[in-house]
Scaffold this active site. Structure first.
Site, PDB file in Angstrom:
ATOM      1  N   HIS A 175       8.698   3.159  11.653  1.00 41.89           N
ATOM      2  CA  HIS A 175       7.465   3.893  11.436  1.00 41.89           C
ATOM      3  C   HIS A 175       6.996   4.275  12.835  1.00 41.89           C
ATOM      4  O   HIS A 175       6.746   3.392  13.657  1.00 41.89           O
ATOM      5  CB  HIS A 175       6.420   3.000  10.779  1.00 41.89           C
ATOM      6  CG  HIS A 175       6.656   2.747   9.322  1.00 41.89           C
ATOM      7  ND1 HIS A 175       7.722   2.038   8.849  1.00 41.89           N
ATOM      8  CD2 HIS A 175       5.929   3.116   8.228  1.00 41.89           C
ATOM      9  CE1 HIS A 175       7.653   1.986   7.531  1.00 41.89           C
ATOM     10  NE2 HIS A 175       6.587   2.631   7.124  1.00 41.89           N
TER      11      HIS A 175
ATOM     12  N   GLN B  93       5.242  -5.207   9.530  1.00 35.85           N
ATOM     13  CA  GLN B  93       4.060  -4.419   9.148  1.00 35.85           C
ATOM     14  C   GLN B  93       2.839  -4.697  10.025  1.00 35.85           C
ATOM     15  O   GLN B  93       2.088  -3.797  10.359  1.00 35.85           O
ATOM     16  CB  GLN B  93       3.717  -4.717   7.677  1.00 35.85           C
ATOM     17  CG  GLN B  93       2.396  -4.165   7.174  1.00 35.85           C
ATOM     18  CD  GLN B  93       2.439  -2.676   6.885  1.00 35.85           C
ATOM     19  OE1 GLN B  93       2.980  -2.241   5.893  1.00 35.85           O
ATOM     20  NE2 GLN B  93       1.870  -1.884   7.792  1.00 35.85           N
TER      21      GLN B  93
ATOM     22  N   HIS C  75       8.823   1.796   0.170  1.00 35.74           N
ATOM     23  CA  HIS C  75       8.339   0.399   0.290  1.00 35.74           C
ATOM     24  C   HIS C  75       8.449  -0.262  -1.075  1.00 35.74           C
ATOM     25  O   HIS C  75       7.503  -0.255  -1.867  1.00 35.74           O
ATOM     26  CB  HIS C  75       6.900   0.368   0.798  1.00 35.74           C
ATOM     27  CG  HIS C  75       6.775   0.855   2.199  1.00 35.74           C
ATOM     28  ND1 HIS C  75       6.793   0.012   3.286  1.00 35.74           N
ATOM     29  CD2 HIS C  75       6.695   2.118   2.702  1.00 35.74           C
ATOM     30  CE1 HIS C  75       6.710   0.725   4.406  1.00 35.74           C
ATOM     31  NE2 HIS C  75       6.644   2.001   4.068  1.00 35.74           N
TER      32      HIS C  75
ATOM     33  N   GLU D 186       2.515   7.192  13.227  1.00 33.78           N
ATOM     34  CA  GLU D 186       1.864   7.577  11.971  1.00 33.78           C
ATOM     35  C   GLU D 186       0.363   7.572  12.210  1.00 33.78           C
ATOM     36  O   GLU D 186      -0.370   6.685  11.770  1.00 33.78           O
ATOM     37  CB  GLU D 186       2.247   6.616  10.833  1.00 33.78           C
ATOM     38  CG  GLU D 186       1.760   7.119   9.469  1.00 33.78           C
ATOM     39  CD  GLU D 186       2.056   6.151   8.337  1.00 33.78           C
ATOM     40  OE1 GLU D 186       2.588   5.056   8.599  1.00 33.78           O
ATOM     41  OE2 GLU D 186       1.741   6.493   7.175  1.00 33.78           O
TER      42      GLU D 186
ATOM     43  N   HIS E 145      12.984   6.759   2.754  1.00 30.33           N
ATOM     44  CA  HIS E 145      11.838   5.974   3.253  1.00 30.33           C
ATOM     45  C   HIS E 145      10.956   5.522   2.084  1.00 30.33           C
ATOM     46  O   HIS E 145      10.238   6.318   1.485  1.00 30.33           O
ATOM     47  CB  HIS E 145      11.000   6.797   4.246  1.00 30.33           C
ATOM     48  CG  HIS E 145       9.928   5.982   4.898  1.00 30.33           C
ATOM     49  ND1 HIS E 145       9.939   5.654   6.231  1.00 30.33           N
ATOM     50  CD2 HIS E 145       8.823   5.381   4.397  1.00 30.33           C
ATOM     51  CE1 HIS E 145       8.882   4.907   6.519  1.00 30.33           C
ATOM     52  NE2 HIS E 145       8.186   4.737   5.415  1.00 30.33           N
TER      53      HIS E 145
ATOM     54  N   ASP F  77       8.026   7.298   0.282  1.00 26.50           N
ATOM     55  CA  ASP F  77       7.195   6.313   0.970  1.00 26.50           C
ATOM     56  C   ASP F  77       6.533   5.325   0.003  1.00 26.50           C
ATOM     57  O   ASP F  77       6.772   4.129   0.091  1.00 26.50           O
ATOM     58  CB  ASP F  77       6.143   7.010   1.862  1.00 26.50           C
ATOM     59  CG  ASP F  77       5.614   6.098   2.966  1.00 26.50           C
ATOM     60  OD1 ASP F  77       6.032   4.925   3.036  1.00 26.50           O
ATOM     61  OD2 ASP F  77       4.770   6.547   3.761  1.00 26.50           O
TER      62      ASP F  77
HETATM   63 ZN   LIG Z   1       6.376   3.733   5.249  1.00 25.49          ZN
END
Ligand SMILES: [Zn+2]
Length: 432
Positions: free
Chosen positions: A210, A152, A59, A213, A57, A309
């Site tokens: 996701h 996102q 970005h 969270e 995971h 992450d």
């Molecule tokens: Zn993430």
């Protein structure tokens, strides 16, 4: 005759003094005191040799952008998302590619050779998608990079997101993402889970969302994700990333939820560094940890894999591509300090993550890719404690990164001349 033999290796499963013979980029044989020759030999001198670290995971479209266009002052997830929204319109493909390639250099030096990166599909220009598709091709010889189409700003919340996500998948992005807790309402969140699982089923793709969270115990999209996984026949192909709301959920509800997640064979991907940093921000004291129930999920037989992450981006100003740093935090936050606990944490950075990503040919068995890391530590426990130095990183039988052991010269009368931090464990607990 082999291309390379690594002798005297300690393995993560506790075997010691193992020779690993490599031919044509594959592990050809392992055993003790193998009588054979090779073009090259490495003496691991009883140090840990492991398959590479795997980050399930990340970005990569945002990494190394810290400070652009400004810093995250509150340090919260929501300001991070807003900040990324300011940066995104001014991103260029060249800049994203350059930063991602730089991150991959760092990853290789840390023995991190497989990464699943979410890529934001919210911008209609899909600059980030074009950039990371280019990076995926460029790094293929040394890093397995998977891309997740990640809306996102929300799949329903953001105008045009449905179309851009599908376009990203048409362009060759590997996996369907989502962010149900960020949709306008709980019901739209649940609807997004259904819609995205349907897309995955129709296209024959995996899912990695996701999911929840948040500290809100009523954020229960993981329940919907598990149910839709079963309904669409996606068992084993779906990952739930973060799942932080489970930290705050009612225990009775969780006693029903975990078996449902297990039935759906969901891969669970907590992100300890980011979860402990971003969650609990609305609490005074006591402050919640915002970490999902790692021990309980593992005990239920679920595949738990840890992600990094973020590294130096709008959400997190720290990070170093070191998955042992992730594991080190996991041990503390999940309070998993026992010997068996630490072994499980090491697996969550390696074999479990490889399973979550569906990597083929990963491991130390005969016929697996000769992808290996030699660490300045004797066993996984020491590797985690020290966030051990990487002495050599091998991809398909070739050394692609190496460094000298980290040893300090000491100038103290009557004391040792050299200090190797990896020699200080009072008891060897490698096996049994
Ligand atoms: Zn993430």
């Amino acid at each position: 005759m082999f291309d390379l033999i690594i002798r005297n290796a300690n393995l993560p499963d506790g075997r010691e003094a193992v020779d690993i013979c490599i031919r044509d980029g594959e592990i050809a044989e392992t055993g003790s005191k193998i009588e054979a020759t090779a073009t090259a030999e490495i003496d691991a001198t009883g140090r840990l040799v492991t398959p590479p670290f795997v980050d399930p995971h990340f970005h990569m479209d945002a990494t190394l952008s810290l400070g652009l266009p400004r810093m995250n002052h509150s340090g919260t997830l929501l300001e991070g998302i807003a900040l990324w929204g300011e940066l995104r319109p001014v991103l260029t493909r060249e800049a994203v590619v350059e930063r991602a390639l730089r991150y991959c250099d760092l990853a290789v030096s840390q023995g991190l050779l497989a990464i699943r990166s979410h890529v934001d599909t919210s911008d209609p220009g899909l600059v980030t998608v074009e950039a990371l598709l280019e990076v995926r091709a460029k790094v293929a010889p040394y890093i397995d990079l998977q891309l997740v189409a990640f809306p996102q700003d929300g799949y329903y919340r953001s105008a045009g997101a449905v179309e851009t996500l599908n376009r990203a998948l048409d362009m060759g992005v590997d996996i369907v993402g989502g962010i149900p807790h960020f949709e306008r309402t709980m019901s739209e969140g649940a609807a997004s889970v259904e819609a995205l699982c349907r897309i995955a089923a129709e296209r024959g793709l995996p899912v990695d969302m996701h999911c929840d969270e948040t500290d809100d115990p009523m954020s229960r999209h993981i329940e919907t994700l598990a149910a839709e996984t079963i309904r669409f026949g996606l068992k084993g192909r779906v990952a739930g990333s973060h799942l932080t709301s489970m930290h705050s959920m009612d225990n009775y509800y969780v006693s029903k939820l975990i078996p449902l997640i297990a039935e759906a064979e969901i891969n669970v991907i907590p992100n300890p560094l980011i979860n402990i940093m971003l969650q609990g921000r609305h609490d005074t004291y006591p402050k919640r940890r915002g970490m999902t129930r790692v021990r309980e999920l593992m005990e239920a037989g679920l595949n738990v894999a840890f992600g990094h992450d973020c590294v130096m981006d709008p959400w997190y100003s720290m990070g170093s591509a070191d998955m042992l740093e992730v594991g080190h935090m996991a041990i503390h936050v999940a309070q998993m300090a026992g010997i068996d606990d630490k072994r499980k944490i090491f697996d969550a950075l390696t074999v479990n993550s490889a399973k979550a990503m569906g990597l083929k040919g990963y491991g130390l068995a005969k016929g697996c890719h000769a992808d290996l890391v030699i660490l300045q530590a004797r066993d996984p426990l020491e590797a985690l404690r020290l966030k051990a130095h990487r002495l050599a990183v091998i991809r398909r039988g070739k050394i692609i990164a190496r460094s000298a052991p980290k040893i300090s010269d000491l100038m103290l009368e009557g004391r040792p001349a050299k200090v190797d931090g990896a020699e200080y464990a009072p008891l060897r607990m490698a096996t049994s």
